[in-house]
Write a protein that holds these residues in place. Structure first.
Motif, PDB file in Angstrom:
ATOM      1  N   THR A 154      28.579  37.313  50.490  1.00  0.00           N
ATOM      2  CA  THR A 154      28.054  36.214  49.691  1.00  0.00           C
ATOM      3  C   THR A 154      28.800  36.163  48.353  1.00  0.00           C
ATOM      4  OG1 THR A 154      26.380  37.566  48.584  1.00  0.00           O
ATOM      5  CG2 THR A 154      25.785  36.561  50.709  1.00  0.00           C
ATOM      6  N   GLU A 155      28.640  35.054  47.656  1.00  0.00           N
ATOM      7  CA  GLU A 155      29.259  34.944  46.333  1.00  0.00           C
ATOM      8  C   GLU A 155      28.740  36.042  45.403  1.00  0.00           C
ATOM      9  OE1 GLU A 155      29.802  31.743  42.650  1.00  0.00           O
ATOM     10  OE2 GLU A 155      28.548  31.244  44.382  1.00  0.00           O
ATOM     11  N   ALA A 156      27.466  36.338  45.502  1.00  0.00           N
ATOM     12  CA  ALA A 156      26.879  37.377  44.653  1.00  0.00           C
ATOM     13  C   ALA A 156      27.511  38.739  44.945  1.00  0.00           C
ATOM     14  CB  ALA A 156      25.372  37.446  44.866  1.00  0.00           C
ATOM     15  N   GLU A 157      27.708  39.031  46.224  1.00  0.00           N
ATOM     16  CA  GLU A 157      28.314  40.313  46.605  1.00  0.00           C
ATOM     17  C   GLU A 157      29.759  40.397  46.113  1.00  0.00           C
ATOM     18  OE1 GLU A 157      25.986  41.383  50.775  1.00  0.00           O
ATOM     19  OE2 GLU A 157      27.627  39.906  50.791  1.00  0.00           O
ATOM     20  N   GLN A 158      30.479  39.301  46.254  1.00  0.00           N
ATOM     21  CA  GLN A 158      31.858  39.296  45.787  1.00  0.00           C
ATOM     22  C   GLN A 158      31.928  39.451  44.263  1.00  0.00           C
ATOM     23  OE1 GLN A 158      33.984  35.896  47.280  1.00  0.00           O
ATOM     24  NE2 GLN A 158      33.890  36.572  49.411  1.00  0.00           N
ATOM     25  N   THR A 159      30.993  38.811  43.564  1.00  0.00           N
ATOM     26  CA  THR A 159      30.969  38.925  42.099  1.00  0.00           C
ATOM     27  C   THR A 159      30.737  40.369  41.671  1.00  0.00           C
ATOM     28  OG1 THR A 159      30.158  36.653  41.845  1.00  0.00           O
ATOM     29  CG2 THR A 159      29.809  38.158  39.997  1.00  0.00           C
ATOM     30  N   ILE A 160      29.814  41.031  42.331  1.00  0.00           N
ATOM     31  CA  ILE A 160      29.546  42.444  42.019  1.00  0.00           C
ATOM     32  C   ILE A 160      30.803  43.283  42.254  1.00  0.00           C
ATOM     33  CG2 ILE A 160      28.274  44.490  42.766  1.00  0.00           C
ATOM     34  CD1 ILE A 160      25.898  42.628  43.367  1.00  0.00           C
ATOM     35  N   ASN A 161      31.451  43.035  43.371  1.00  0.00           N
ATOM     36  CA  ASN A 161      32.651  43.815  43.699  1.00  0.00           C
ATOM     37  C   ASN A 161      33.791  43.516  42.729  1.00  0.00           C
ATOM     38  OD1 ASN A 161      31.466  45.158  45.869  1.00  0.00           O
ATOM     39  ND2 ASN A 161      32.034  43.560  47.333  1.00  0.00           N
ATOM     40  N   TYR A 168      38.573  45.711  45.307  1.00  0.00           N
ATOM     41  CA  TYR A 168      39.380  45.086  46.353  1.00  0.00           C
ATOM     42  C   TYR A 168      40.852  45.459  46.187  1.00  0.00           C
ATOM     43  CZ  TYR A 168      35.411  41.950  47.280  1.00  0.00           C
ATOM     44  OH  TYR A 168      34.184  41.431  47.599  1.00  0.00           O
ATOM     45  N   SER A 169      41.534  45.619  47.312  1.00  0.00           N
ATOM     46  CA  SER A 169      42.983  45.781  47.272  1.00  0.00           C
ATOM     47  C   SER A 169      43.608  44.462  46.837  1.00  0.00           C
ATOM     48  CB  SER A 169      43.508  46.176  48.650  1.00  0.00           C
ATOM     49  OG  SER A 169      42.942  47.393  49.080  1.00  0.00           O
ATOM     50  N   ALA A 170      44.828  44.558  46.299  1.00  0.00           N
ATOM     51  CA  ALA A 170      45.512  43.364  45.798  1.00  0.00           C
ATOM     52  C   ALA A 170      46.848  43.187  46.485  1.00  0.00           C
ATOM     53  CB  ALA A 170      45.717  43.479  44.288  1.00  0.00           C
ATOM     54  N   VAL A 171      47.400  41.991  46.354  1.00  0.00           N
ATOM     55  CA  VAL A 171      48.736  41.703  46.863  1.00  0.00           C
ATOM     56  C   VAL A 171      49.726  42.687  46.246  1.00  0.00           C
ATOM     57  CG1 VAL A 171      50.592  40.004  46.824  1.00  0.00           C
ATOM     58  CG2 VAL A 171      48.242  39.275  47.263  1.00  0.00           C
TER      59      VAL A 171
END
Length: 285
Positions: A154-161, A168-171
């Protein structure tokens, strides 16, 4: 377009006695192939092959698409295609008197919005597990792991992360976001290999689908490591040996019960960040 590309191939094949002036202008002004008409011919046929596969199973051109695929793959002397990475249709950052280094623009695009544009895809991370390309497509997170954003979050979960900073890994910065030598990719040998593999697997032309698939994986890995080798922001990653690449390619063919899924997945992974529009088109197909 299928007919026009056929005519272009015929026209280019006939252009064998160019004047010195024409050859000079082509060499100095063609910043993609340096005036090499044989490479433009291979691109025209490879592009025609891509188009033919796109229409081969849907719409009013299915018969035409299958016929064109068979025509090209059954007569390589008349219809040569891209077969090696040194024949790829790409825009180099330097060469032929042109400077196309794009460090600022690339970095801004990948790393804008507080880094939200450069986070790894969970689906790609999953499919690249154990793949030699994973280390040079994405950087590990702060804990030394590969974790991608999942579309089920969810957007909330992504915001927390995101607020964790480095969850999160990055390019990969060396290969992509801070590599001023990253080329513009138009058509590659790996894509052509995967088109061949699908055509052979579906019986549109005669050939060895497994061999074409393995060649596609091999050319893809080699291309990504060639791009990573141009890195200046960080030390490039040592490429795997030819033996290791060959063994990995063979293992991926065996790993999928459905060979069409094997081909499609590896083709999607090859497009990756370099050809996102092509990846999208294949997903639609």
């Amino acid at each position: 377009m299928l007919d026009e590309l056929q005519n272009i191939n015929t026209k280019l094949a006939s252009m064998t006695n160019l004047s010195t002036l024409t050859s000079t202008y082509l060499t100095t002004q063609d910043y993609i192939n340096g005036g090499d008409l044989s490479l433009w011919r291979k691109y025209a046929n490879s592009l025609r092959l891509r188009m033919a596969l796109r229409v081969s199973e849907n719409g009013s051109l299915t018969s035409k698409g299958k016929s064109v695929i068979n025509e090209i793959l059954s007569d390589p002397s008349t219809y040569p295609v891209i077969e090696n990475n040194n024949e790829n249709t790409i825009i180099q950052t330097a060469g032929y008197g042109i400077d196309f280094k794009v460090l600022d623009e690339i970095r801004e695009g990948f790393e804008s919005w507080a880094g939200q544009c450069n986070r790894a895809s969970a689906t790609m991370v999953t499919n690249l597990t154990g793949d030699p390309r994973l280390d040079i497509i994405y950087d590990k997170n702060g804990s030394g792991q590969y974790i991608g954003m999942n579309t089920t979050e969810t957007e909330a979960e992504q915001t927390i992360n995101f607020n964790k900073g480095d969850y999160y890994s990055a390019v990969d910065t060396a290969t992509f976001s801070r590599n001023e030598e990253m080329p513009g990719v138009i058509m590659t040998a790996a894509e052509v290999d995967f088109i061949k593999a699908e055509a052979f697997q579906k019986g549109y032309a005669s050939g060895d689908a497994k061999a074409a698939f393995e060649a596609g994986v091999k050319h893809s890995i080699e291309l990504y490591y060639e791009i990573n080798a141009t890195a200046t922001y960080r030390t490039p990653t040592t490429a795997p040996s030819n033996t290791e690449i060959a063994a990995f390619a063979a293992s991926k063919w065996d790993a999928y019960p459905s060979k069409e899924i094997a081909i499609g997945t590896q083709k999607w992974l090859h497009f990756s960040l370099l050809q996102m529009v092509q990846a999208w088109n294949d997903i639609r197909r």
